[in-house]
Write a protein that holds these residues in place. Structure first.
Motif, PDB file in Angstrom:
ATOM      1  N   ALA A  81       0.836  -1.204   0.000  1.00 22.41           N
ATOM      2  CA  ALA A  81       0.000   0.000   0.000  1.00 22.41           C
ATOM      3  C   ALA A  81       0.870   1.253   0.000  1.00 22.41           C
ATOM      4  CB  ALA A  81      -0.921  -0.001   1.212  1.00 22.41           C
ATOM      5  N   LYS A  82       0.304   2.312  -0.528  1.00 24.10           N
ATOM      6  CA  LYS A  82       0.971   3.620  -0.553  1.00 24.10           C
ATOM      7  C   LYS A  82       0.196   4.569   0.356  1.00 24.10           C
ATOM      8  CE  LYS A  82       3.564   2.764  -4.388  1.00 24.10           C
ATOM      9  NZ  LYS A  82       4.405   1.665  -4.010  1.00 24.10           N
ATOM     10  N   ILE A  83       0.914   5.509   0.945  1.00 20.54           N
ATOM     11  CA  ILE A  83       0.282   6.542   1.779  1.00 20.54           C
ATOM     12  C   ILE A  83      -0.443   7.529   0.865  1.00 20.54           C
ATOM     13  CG2 ILE A  83       0.719   8.445   3.387  1.00 20.54           C
ATOM     14  CD1 ILE A  83       1.252   5.689   4.618  1.00 20.54           C
ATOM     15  N   ASP A  84      -1.645   7.927   1.254  1.00 20.24           N
ATOM     16  CA  ASP A  84      -2.414   8.926   0.527  1.00 20.24           C
ATOM     17  C   ASP A  84      -2.233  10.270   1.237  1.00 20.24           C
ATOM     18  OD1 ASP A  84      -4.220  10.525  -0.785  1.00 20.24           O
ATOM     19  OD2 ASP A  84      -5.998   9.392  -0.170  1.00 20.24           O
ATOM     20  N   PRO A  85      -1.318  11.133   0.740  1.00 21.28           N
ATOM     21  CA  PRO A  85      -1.064  12.415   1.423  1.00 21.28           C
ATOM     22  C   PRO A  85      -2.319  13.294   1.547  1.00 21.28           C
ATOM     23  CG  PRO A  85       0.567  12.045  -0.299  1.00 21.28           C
ATOM     24  CD  PRO A  85      -0.473  10.977  -0.438  1.00 21.28           C
ATOM     25  N   SER A  86      -3.261  13.159   0.608  1.00 24.87           N
ATOM     26  CA  SER A  86      -4.471  13.995   0.670  1.00 24.87           C
ATOM     27  C   SER A  86      -5.406  13.565   1.799  1.00 24.87           C
ATOM     28  CB  SER A  86      -5.207  13.960  -0.664  1.00 24.87           C
ATOM     29  OG  SER A  86      -5.732  12.665  -0.901  1.00 24.87           O
ATOM     30  N   LEU A 100      -5.424  21.695  12.190  1.00 23.42           N
ATOM     31  CA  LEU A 100      -4.109  22.251  11.850  1.00 23.42           C
ATOM     32  C   LEU A 100      -3.688  21.881  10.431  1.00 23.42           C
ATOM     33  CD1 LEU A 100      -2.203  21.436  15.171  1.00 23.42           C
ATOM     34  CD2 LEU A 100      -3.373  23.555  14.546  1.00 23.42           C
ATOM     35  N   THR A 101      -4.450  21.042   9.762  1.00 19.69           N
ATOM     36  CA  THR A 101      -4.083  20.531   8.443  1.00 19.69           C
ATOM     37  C   THR A 101      -3.764  21.644   7.437  1.00 19.69           C
ATOM     38  OG1 THR A 101      -5.530  18.647   8.890  1.00 19.69           O
ATOM     39  CG2 THR A 101      -4.726  18.891   6.638  1.00 19.69           C
ATOM     40  N   SER A 106       1.638  22.311   3.025  1.00 15.95           N
ATOM     41  CA  SER A 106       2.861  22.281   2.213  1.00 15.95           C
ATOM     42  C   SER A 106       3.940  21.380   2.810  1.00 15.95           C
ATOM     43  CB  SER A 106       3.411  23.695   2.030  1.00 15.95           C
ATOM     44  OG  SER A 106       3.810  24.222   3.283  1.00 15.95           O
ATOM     45  N   ALA A 107       3.776  20.969   4.062  1.00 15.92           N
ATOM     46  CA  ALA A 107       4.774  20.130   4.734  1.00 15.92           C
ATOM     47  C   ALA A 107       4.399  18.649   4.704  1.00 15.92           C
ATOM     48  CB  ALA A 107       4.940  20.585   6.179  1.00 15.92           C
ATOM     49  N   ILE A 108       3.225  18.318   4.149  1.00 16.32           N
ATOM     50  CA  ILE A 108       2.738  16.937   4.134  1.00 16.32           C
ATOM     51  C   ILE A 108       3.121  16.258   2.824  1.00 16.32           C
ATOM     52  CG2 ILE A 108       0.672  15.478   4.141  1.00 16.32           C
ATOM     53  CD1 ILE A 108      -0.667  17.617   5.922  1.00 16.32           C
ATOM     54  N   SER A 109       3.667  15.037   2.953  1.00 14.59           N
ATOM     55  CA  SER A 109       3.987  14.218   1.781  1.00 14.59           C
ATOM     56  C   SER A 109       3.655  12.768   2.111  1.00 14.59           C
ATOM     57  CB  SER A 109       5.472  14.349   1.419  1.00 14.59           C
ATOM     58  OG  SER A 109       6.263  13.673   2.377  1.00 14.59           O
ATOM     59  N   ALA A 110       3.887  11.875   1.161  1.00  9.59           N
ATOM     60  CA  ALA A 110       3.655  10.456   1.405  1.00  9.59           C
ATOM     61  C   ALA A 110       4.604   9.914   2.471  1.00  9.59           C
ATOM     62  CB  ALA A 110       3.802   9.665   0.105  1.00  9.59           C
ATOM     63  N   VAL A 131      -4.184   9.219   9.009  1.00 11.73           N
ATOM     64  CA  VAL A 131      -3.694   8.993   7.648  1.00 11.73           C
ATOM     65  C   VAL A 131      -4.301   7.703   7.107  1.00 11.73           C
ATOM     66  CG1 VAL A 131      -1.585   7.807   8.395  1.00 11.73           C
ATOM     67  CG2 VAL A 131      -1.637   8.922   6.171  1.00 11.73           C
ATOM     68  N   LYS A 132      -4.549   7.681   5.791  1.00  8.97           N
ATOM     69  CA  LYS A 132      -5.060   6.496   5.113  1.00  8.97           C
ATOM     70  C   LYS A 132      -4.060   6.051   4.053  1.00  8.97           C
ATOM     71  CE  LYS A 132     -10.000   7.542   5.424  1.00  8.97           C
ATOM     72  NZ  LYS A 132     -11.212   7.820   4.650  1.00  8.97           N
ATOM     73  N   ASP A 133      -4.141   4.761   3.726  1.00 10.79           N
ATOM     74  CA  ASP A 133      -3.295   4.268   2.638  1.00 10.79           C
ATOM     75  C   ASP A 133      -4.146   4.023   1.398  1.00 10.79           C
ATOM     76  OD1 ASP A 133      -4.549   1.784   2.990  1.00 10.79           O
ATOM     77  OD2 ASP A 133      -2.856   0.914   4.061  1.00 10.79           O
ATOM     78  N   SER A 134      -3.496   3.563   0.319  1.00  6.99           N
ATOM     79  CA  SER A 134      -4.174   3.357  -0.960  1.00  6.99           C
ATOM     80  C   SER A 134      -5.225   2.252  -0.896  1.00  6.99           C
ATOM     81  CB  SER A 134      -3.146   3.048  -2.049  1.00  6.99           C
ATOM     82  OG  SER A 134      -2.365   1.912  -1.678  1.00  6.99           O
TER      83      SER A 134
END
Length: 149
Positions: A81-86, A100-101, A106-110, A131-134
């Motif tokens: 699975a991949k992290i979903d940054p959104s 706080l999102t 701009s500091a959030i990534s996978a 956080v959720k994954d793919s």
């Protein structure tokens, strides 16, 4: 004329260089938000999960730190699975909750959250990261930041 023009170019270059070397502290939590009452109820998270891991990398959990500090959280995907940054949500656990999102967008990534020079008032601050994954698996983690006076 020529001397003043060269001097202004030197001053401009110096100020640009200085601003690129030193980043200014950015407010993560305001004093007004810190003064809100704590969120009511238990802040429990689920036990074992196949969802992504969430680890506070900086500052060390429950260890006093001076503000500003680098706020870093690592996300650890499971399996293929991949992290979903959104999907990342960061909430300051106050009543009412403070999202706080947008401040961290701009500091959030996978890979996680890498927010340099976080300005936070003194005190103990409880933050929930989701956080959720793919594959749609969600993980919530409650982090405590302790900031010196």
């Amino acid at each position: 004329m020529r001397f003043s023009m060269k001097l202004s170019h030197i001053l401009l270059a110096t100020s640009l260089l200085a601003s690129s070397q030193w980043s200014v502290a950015a407010a993560l939590i305001s004093a007004k938000e810190a003064a809100l009452p704590p969120a009511a109820g238990a802040l429990a998270t689920r036990g074992i999960s196949r969802g992504p891991g969430i680890k506070l990398a900086s500052p060390e959990a429950d260890t006093p730190v001076a503000s500003p500090f680098d706020f870093k959280v690592n996300f650890e995907p499971r399996g293929d699975a991949k992290i979903d940054p959104s999907s990342v949500k960061v909430v300051y656990m106050k009543s009412p909750f403070v999202d706080l999102t947008p401040r961290l967008k701009s500091a959030i990534s996978a890979n996680g959250i890498d927010f340099a020079k976080a300005d936070v008032p003194p005190g103990t601050h409880t933050i929930r990261v989701t956080v959720k994954d793919s594959e749609g698996r969600e993980t919530n983690s409650v982090l405590n930041l302790v900031v010196n006076k």
